[in-house]
Enzyme design. Structure first.
Site, short mmCIF file in Angstrom:
data_model
loop_
_atom_site.label_atom_id
_atom_site.label_comp_id
_atom_site.label_asym_id
_atom_site.label_seq_id
_atom_site.Cartn_x
_atom_site.Cartn_y
_atom_site.Cartn_z
N CYS A 162 36.13 -6.12 19.58
CA CYS A 162 36.97 -6.44 18.43
C CYS A 162 36.95 -5.33 17.38
O CYS A 162 36.29 -5.43 16.35
CB CYS A 162 36.60 -7.76 17.78
SG CYS A 162 37.94 -8.27 16.66
N LYS A 197 38.52 -4.43 23.64
CA LYS A 197 37.65 -5.49 24.15
C LYS A 197 37.70 -6.68 23.19
O LYS A 197 37.15 -6.61 22.09
CB LYS A 197 36.21 -4.97 24.26
CG LYS A 197 36.07 -3.82 25.27
CD LYS A 197 34.64 -3.32 25.32
CE LYS A 197 34.51 -2.07 26.19
NZ LYS A 197 34.95 -2.23 27.57
N THR A 198 38.35 -7.76 23.62
CA THR A 198 38.46 -8.96 22.78
C THR A 198 38.43 -10.22 23.64
O THR A 198 38.63 -10.17 24.85
CB THR A 198 39.79 -8.99 22.00
OG1 THR A 198 40.87 -9.14 22.93
CG2 THR A 198 40.01 -7.77 21.14
N GLU A 257 22.90 -17.25 33.50
CA GLU A 257 22.99 -17.03 32.04
C GLU A 257 21.68 -17.51 31.42
O GLU A 257 21.31 -18.67 31.58
CB GLU A 257 24.19 -17.82 31.48
CG GLU A 257 24.21 -17.99 29.96
CD GLU A 257 24.31 -16.67 29.19
OE1 GLU A 257 25.28 -15.93 29.42
OE2 GLU A 257 23.42 -16.40 28.36
N VAL A 310 19.83 -11.73 34.72
CA VAL A 310 20.02 -10.86 35.88
C VAL A 310 19.24 -9.57 35.63
O VAL A 310 19.33 -8.99 34.54
CB VAL A 310 21.51 -10.48 36.06
CG1 VAL A 310 21.70 -9.57 37.27
CG2 VAL A 310 22.37 -11.72 36.18
N SER A 316 32.23 -15.84 27.14
CA SER A 316 33.64 -16.24 27.20
C SER A 316 34.21 -16.07 28.61
O SER A 316 34.82 -16.99 29.17
CB SER A 316 34.48 -15.39 26.24
OG SER A 316 33.89 -15.36 24.98
N CYS A 349 44.21 -8.78 18.21
CA CYS A 349 43.21 -8.75 17.15
C CYS A 349 43.80 -9.36 15.88
O CYS A 349 44.71 -8.78 15.29
CB CYS A 349 42.80 -7.29 16.91
SG CYS A 349 41.49 -7.17 15.68
N GLN A 369 32.07 -16.02 19.21
CA GLN A 369 31.79 -14.88 18.32
C GLN A 369 32.91 -14.58 17.30
O GLN A 369 32.61 -14.15 16.17
CB GLN A 369 31.51 -13.62 19.15
CG GLN A 369 30.33 -13.76 20.10
CD GLN A 369 30.23 -12.62 21.11
OE1 GLN A 369 30.52 -11.48 20.81
NE2 GLN A 369 29.82 -12.95 22.33
N ASP A 424 34.16 -7.67 28.25
CA ASP A 424 33.61 -6.50 27.55
C ASP A 424 32.81 -5.56 28.44
O ASP A 424 32.61 -4.40 28.08
CB ASP A 424 32.68 -6.97 26.41
CG ASP A 424 33.42 -7.70 25.30
OD1 ASP A 424 34.66 -7.73 25.34
OD2 ASP A 424 32.73 -8.26 24.41
#
Ligand SMILES: Cc1cc2nc3c(=O)[nH]c(=O)nc-3n(C[C@H](O)[C@H](O)[C@H](O)COP(=O)(O)OP(=O)(O)OC[C@H]3O[C@@H](n4cnc5c(N)ncnc54)[C@H](O)[C@@H]3O)c2cc1C
Length: 454
Positions: free
Chosen positions: A205, A348-349, A79, A122, A57, A383, A87, A340
């Site tokens: 979340c 963390k969202t 990536e 990575v 994200s 949330c 998610q 995150d």
């Protein structure tokens, strides 16, 4: 169509139209790059002005924004995954309300056009000489680095997992490999305990571990099995939810629906062959309780991304060590972070990522102009606490745990319109707004309403 659904659909349609207009207006103009630092690029295999690590994200939304700032040819994203997942929808996949396919798109299709996709993992970050190394041996140098590597799931820290997932009756909404197992366990439920867990670590979340409990309760009621079930939430936390305003409403709900909440209970072992889960009482270390289960939903322990942790960029615990206002690394000024993987002291969202993306973009553009960043991140996070197949409590709050609500209603009350927002509107905004760097900023829901009104 109900009137609430009509309102949500119309907000979604106007928002998408506004996003398209915004997209047409924004050129890919280049802003002059000033030299805050120098990079050693001599020996590297590739060099980029802006290198983004992670294409989730935060990584994709920042690469879209950085493309506008630096020009596509100057931006690369590292990536390894061929598939990008939304998610947040896994909560509904685990409850059978959405398909897992609806959460997935090819990474190539979300990568901003012209931006280089380095399809590797990575392995090492060397901020002293402005390079990273990938698992296939490439060295890439950069002038500016954004780290968006997400966090690490640790199913293996629970004895009996991950191999326990090979047995039925157990699932987890936290991974694409296990989310459909949650739905299968729920569908196949006959009689007994339905047990839901929350680990003794930070999580992404923090509402998701209990959302699936409310959905499961609703499903068991709908299918006439609720009288045969004991629904149990065993959480490591000393509270049901961190923000009192929303926790008070959730306590009312769990009492009304006869859901059993056990605080300070941490899952340490799963004996999947016997359908037993072992919990430790965190207030009395060594004291354990065995719960038999007919269905078990596991929220795994989570921790910092291991690549960040093993680099000089992590704090003591291994989270990316950022200035909480501007999202710039505390020690390396050409390194930034989002999402995150960071130590930003907020929940963390994806909603936090949306808010952070606009601030970070502004920070970088100001640094490029040799000016002091002027936009501060207030810790906004959100949330949507799904409490049934038709209701959501929309928690929104800042660094201080103060509610930062968007809508002129009491958001601590269950709302059908917020359910449609979560299930139908947000996925569109994610794919077409956030990932294209067109949606974000402080209070992303507020921004949605703003776009809807344009
Ligand atoms: C079940 C569930 C429900 C949720 N519900 C909500 C919700 O309702 N609302 C909400 O706002 N948020 C929700 N979230 C949280 C949200 O999905 C995350 O907070 C968000 O995805 C974080 O974005 P990110 O970019 O930091 O990490 P991610 O999106 O996880 O991306 C990290 C990326 O880094 C890549 N990566 C990892 N290691 C490496 C490496 N070594 N090299 C290269 N790349 C690497 C990964 O492949 C991944 O693509 C939920 C999450 C889950 C699991």
């Amino acid at each position: 169509m109900t009137s609430t659904l009509r309102i949500v659909t119309s907000v979604a349609q106007t928002s998408m139209a506004a996003l398209r207009r915004l997209q047409q207006c924004q050129s890919t103009g280049i802003t002059a790059v000033s030299h805050l630092h120098t990079s050693s690029r001599a020996s590297a295999d590739m060099h980029y002005k802006m290198l983004v690590l992670g294409g989730g994200s935060g990584g994709i939304s920042m690469s879209a924004r950085m493309k506008r700032l630096f020009g596509a040819e100057n931006v690369a994203v590292v990536e390894p995954s061929e598939t990008h997942y939304y998610q947040p929808i896994w909560t509904l996949v685990g409850a059978g309300a959405k398909t897992s396919a609806s959460s997935a798109r090819h990474t190539a299709s979300v990568m901003p056009a012209g931006v280089k996709w380095v399809k590797s993992k990575v392995q090492e970050i060397n901020p002293e000489n402005n390079t990273i190394r990938t698992d296939d041996g490439k060295e890439i140098s950069y002038e500016y680095l954004i780290i968006a590597l997400g966090l690490q799931l640790h199913f293996e820290k629970i004895k009996g997992l991950p191999e326990g997932f090979e047995h039925p009756k157990i699932g987890s909404n936290y991974s694409i490999q296990t989310v459909e197992k949650t739905w299968k366990a729920l569908k196949d439920f006959k009689a007994g305990n339905a047990v839901f867990t929350f680990p003794n670590t930070p999580v992404k979340c923090a509402g998701a571990p209990q959302k699936i409990m409310y959905l499961s309760d609703a499903y068991l009621r709908k299918t006439g099995k609720r009288n045969e079930a004991r629904v149990i939430y065993n959480t490591s936390l000393p509270v049901l939810f961190g923000i009192k305003k929303y926790a008070d409403s959730l306590w009312d709900i769990v009492k009304q629906r006869d859901l059993q909440i056990n605080l300070r209970q941490n899952l340490i072992e799963v004996r999947a062959d016997k359908q037993e889960a072992v919990f430790e009482n965190l207030d009395k270390p060594g004291e354990t309780t065995v719960f038999e289960y007919e269905m078990l939903h596991v929220t795994p322990p989570m921790g910092p991304n291991l690549i960040v942790k093993s680099s000089p960029l992590g704090d003591e615990a291994g989270w990316l060590d950022l200035d909480k206002d501007y999202l710039q690394h505390k020690k390396y000024p050409n390194v930034f972070g989002i999402g995150d993987c960071t130590n930003l002291p907020t929940a963390k969202t994806g909603a936090a990522v949306a808010a952070q993306s606009a601030v970070l973009s502004r920070t970088i553009s100001m640094i490029l102009k040799n000016q002091k960043p002027d936009k501060i991140y207030d810790g906004y996070t959100s949330c949507p606490l799904v409490t049934s197949y038709k209701s959501v409590i929309l928690a929104e709050f800042d660094y201080n745990g103060q509610p930062l609500e968007t809508f002129p209603i009491n958001q601590a009350k269950e709302s059908r319109i917020m359910y449609h927002m979560k299930a139908d509107v947000m996925p569109h905004l994610y794919w077409h707004g956030l990932l294209r760097g067109l949606w974000g900023g402080p209070g992303p829901y507020r921004k949605l309403m703003h776009l809807g009104m344009k």
